[in-house]
Enzyme design. Structure first.
Site, mmCIF file in Angstrom:
data_model
loop_
_atom_site.group_PDB
_atom_site.id
_atom_site.type_symbol
_atom_site.label_atom_id
_atom_site.label_comp_id
_atom_site.label_asym_id
_atom_site.label_seq_id
_atom_site.Cartn_x
_atom_site.Cartn_y
_atom_site.Cartn_z
ATOM 1 N N LYS A 47 0.859 -1.189 0.000
ATOM 2 C CA LYS A 47 0.000 0.000 0.000
ATOM 3 C C LYS A 47 0.895 1.238 0.000
ATOM 4 O O LYS A 47 1.936 1.258 0.652
ATOM 5 C CB LYS A 47 -0.892 -0.004 1.249
ATOM 6 C CG LYS A 47 -1.745 1.241 1.418
ATOM 7 C CD LYS A 47 -2.792 1.385 0.339
ATOM 8 C CE LYS A 47 -3.615 2.669 0.493
ATOM 9 N NZ LYS A 47 -4.532 2.879 -0.642
ATOM 10 N N ASN A 71 -13.779 3.280 -4.988
ATOM 11 C CA ASN A 71 -13.171 3.444 -3.670
ATOM 12 C C ASN A 71 -12.791 4.892 -3.417
ATOM 13 O O ASN A 71 -12.476 5.637 -4.342
ATOM 14 C CB ASN A 71 -11.920 2.555 -3.528
ATOM 15 C CG ASN A 71 -10.654 3.237 -4.002
ATOM 16 O OD1 ASN A 71 -10.024 4.006 -3.276
ATOM 17 N ND2 ASN A 71 -10.286 2.978 -5.270
ATOM 18 N N SER A 72 -12.875 5.245 -2.148
ATOM 19 C CA SER A 72 -12.283 6.502 -1.689
ATOM 20 C C SER A 72 -11.666 6.243 -0.327
ATOM 21 O O SER A 72 -12.176 6.661 0.708
ATOM 22 C CB SER A 72 -13.327 7.608 -1.609
ATOM 23 O OG SER A 72 -12.688 8.818 -1.217
ATOM 24 N N MET A 73 -10.568 5.468 -0.356
ATOM 25 C CA MET A 73 -9.952 4.991 0.887
ATOM 26 C C MET A 73 -9.241 6.114 1.638
ATOM 27 O O MET A 73 -9.246 6.139 2.870
ATOM 28 C CB MET A 73 -8.944 3.878 0.571
ATOM 29 C CG MET A 73 -9.526 2.705 -0.220
ATOM 30 S SD MET A 73 -10.801 1.852 0.687
ATOM 31 C CE MET A 73 -9.812 0.926 1.841
ATOM 32 N N GLY A 74 -8.587 7.010 0.893
ATOM 33 C CA GLY A 74 -7.869 8.115 1.551
ATOM 34 C C GLY A 74 -6.518 7.708 2.120
ATOM 35 O O GLY A 74 -6.083 8.219 3.157
ATOM 36 N N CYS A 131 -3.063 9.432 -6.467
ATOM 37 C CA CYS A 131 -4.182 9.124 -5.567
ATOM 38 C C CYS A 131 -5.312 10.122 -5.781
ATOM 39 O O CYS A 131 -5.114 11.322 -5.636
ATOM 40 C CB CYS A 131 -3.770 9.158 -4.109
ATOM 41 S SG CYS A 131 -5.230 8.846 -3.079
ATOM 42 N N SER A 195 -6.827 4.172 -10.581
ATOM 43 C CA SER A 195 -8.277 4.192 -10.828
ATOM 44 C C SER A 195 -8.675 5.494 -11.543
ATOM 45 O O SER A 195 -7.973 6.506 -11.453
ATOM 46 C CB SER A 195 -9.037 4.049 -9.509
ATOM 47 O OG SER A 195 -8.634 5.038 -8.594
ATOM 48 N N GLY A 222 -11.557 -1.927 -12.270
ATOM 49 C CA GLY A 222 -12.199 -3.139 -12.767
ATOM 50 C C GLY A 222 -12.550 -3.079 -14.241
ATOM 51 O O GLY A 222 -12.076 -2.233 -14.987
HETATM 52 O O1 RRO Z 1 -6.037 5.143 -0.800
HETATM 53 C C1 RRO Z 1 -6.730 5.503 -1.769
HETATM 54 O O2 RRO Z 1 -7.794 6.118 -1.640
HETATM 55 C C2 RRO Z 1 -6.300 5.251 -3.149
HETATM 56 C C3 RRO Z 1 -5.017 5.495 -3.615
HETATM 57 BR BR1 RRO Z 1 -3.613 6.035 -2.519
HETATM 58 C C4 RRO Z 1 -4.726 5.314 -4.992
HETATM 59 O O3 RRO Z 1 -3.618 5.545 -5.489
HETATM 60 N N1 RRO Z 1 -5.740 4.902 -5.796
HETATM 61 C C5 RRO Z 1 -6.982 4.659 -5.339
HETATM 62 O O4 RRO Z 1 -7.867 4.282 -6.127
HETATM 63 N N2 RRO Z 1 -7.242 4.834 -4.004
#
Ligand code: RRO
Length: 312
Positions: A47, A71-74, A131, A195, A222
């Site tokens: 990661k 996704n919006s993991m951050g 990101c 993405s 995807g």
């Molecule tokens: O962690 C994320 O939200 C994230 C990252 Br760093 C990225 O490079 N690409 C993504 O789809 N999510």
């Protein structure tokens, strides 16, 4: 099919087969990384790391969709010390591990690469410039002067093998300008694509967004994104110095998708959404499917068809 090899090289690293996880999937925690070690993936990427631990965005922040994911993991991650220890603990094992880095500023990346430079790590390091999910921070990959500033900075403090993760581009003007910048640096490889940023997926039943951060906007991965991934692999293969290699990422669900990425010019490939959906068994299935296609076509190694897409 024992005479078919899926081995590939990236920089000074030999991947027993060309498939790894895509960064973000199955690589945040130590348990996930251990599962990747046990799997039949040809390599692993961690990661993207920041200096310190980050909890990431509020949940729900990721959702599988029929044709892909959002996704919006951050950038939830354990911090660089954790991932650097992991790669050093497994250095020179049977499968290479790429260390992904995503500082939130040029200054933070300078410090992260200085720390990596002073370590004994001798593998590949990936600078994530794409990101899409940090609130209030635009993607560096769409800001061309800042791409150059980031590269000037990290190469001034680190002479190890560095690759760059890029966002998708949609215009030949962008391919030309980004390739022109990248060709000025001793980059080991380009990883394309991250993405597609700031898509929207709607939960029809509940008449709501699927994810909470940013009002439901998130990165799309995807099946949806394969044509964009292939175009970006192909566009960069045609523009980058030949010594800059390519990781093809985006929309790989079947062995035929891996074949297409390689045909467009990918040296290795990464699997995100489908690994999330299916688990690490996906690497076995994709390898079997790819070998069947190669056998039918009379190919025994990836270099038999890599980059050889016919233009009509
Ligand atoms: O962690 C994320 O939200 C994230 C990252 Br760093 C990225 O490079 N690409 C993504 O789809 N999510």
């Amino acid at each position: 099919m024992t005479n078919i090899s899926l081995e590939s090289r990236l920089g000074n690293q030999v991947f027993p087969n060309l498939m790894t996880n895509a960064s973000g999937v199955m690589c945040i925690s130590g348990e996930e990384l251990d599962k990747m070690l046990e799997s039949n993936a040809g390599g692993i990427i961690t990661k993207s790391a920041t200096t310190n631990y980050r909890p990431g965005n509020p949940t729900p922040r990721q959702q599988l969709l029929e044709l892909g994911s959002i996704n919006s993991m951050g950038i939830p991650n354990e911090g660089l010390d954790f991932y650097l220890k992991f790669v050093l603990d497994h250095q020179n094992n049977e499968k290479p591990i790429i260390l992904s880095v995503s500082g939130l500023s040029v200054e933070e990346n300078k410090e992260l690469f200085t720390q990596i430079q002073s370590s004994n790590f001798n593998g590949l390091i990936e600078l994530n410039l794409s990101c899409p999910n940090v609130v209030g921070k635009p993607q560096v990959g769409y800001d061309f002067p800042t791409i150059k500033e980031e590269l000037d900075t990290v190469f001034s403090v680190c002479d190890k093998q560095i690759g760059v993760k890029l966002p998708p581009y949609f215009d030949f003007f962008q391919f030309d300008q980004v390739a022109e910048i990248l060709n000025q640096f001793p980059i080991a490889y380009v990883n394309t694509i991250n993405s597609i940023g700031n898509g929207m997926a709607v939960d029809l039943k509940n008449e709501s967004a699927y994810i909470k951060p940013k009002g439901g906007f998130g990165g799309i991965g995807g099946e949806f994104i394969k044509p964009i991934a292939l175009s970006n692999v192909r566009a960069f293969r045609k523009r980058l110095n030949p010594e800059i290699q390519i990781i093809g990422t985006g929309g790989i669900k079947n062995g035929s998708d891996v074949f297409e990425h390689v045909l467009c010019g990918a040296d290795i490939v990464q699997i995100g959404t489908e690994l999330w959906r299916e688990g690490t068994g996906v690497f076995d299935r994709l390898a079997d499917e790819l070998k069947i296609i190669m056998e039918e076509k009379g190919y025994t190694k990836l270099s038999d068809f890599r980059g050889k897409l016919k233009e009509l």
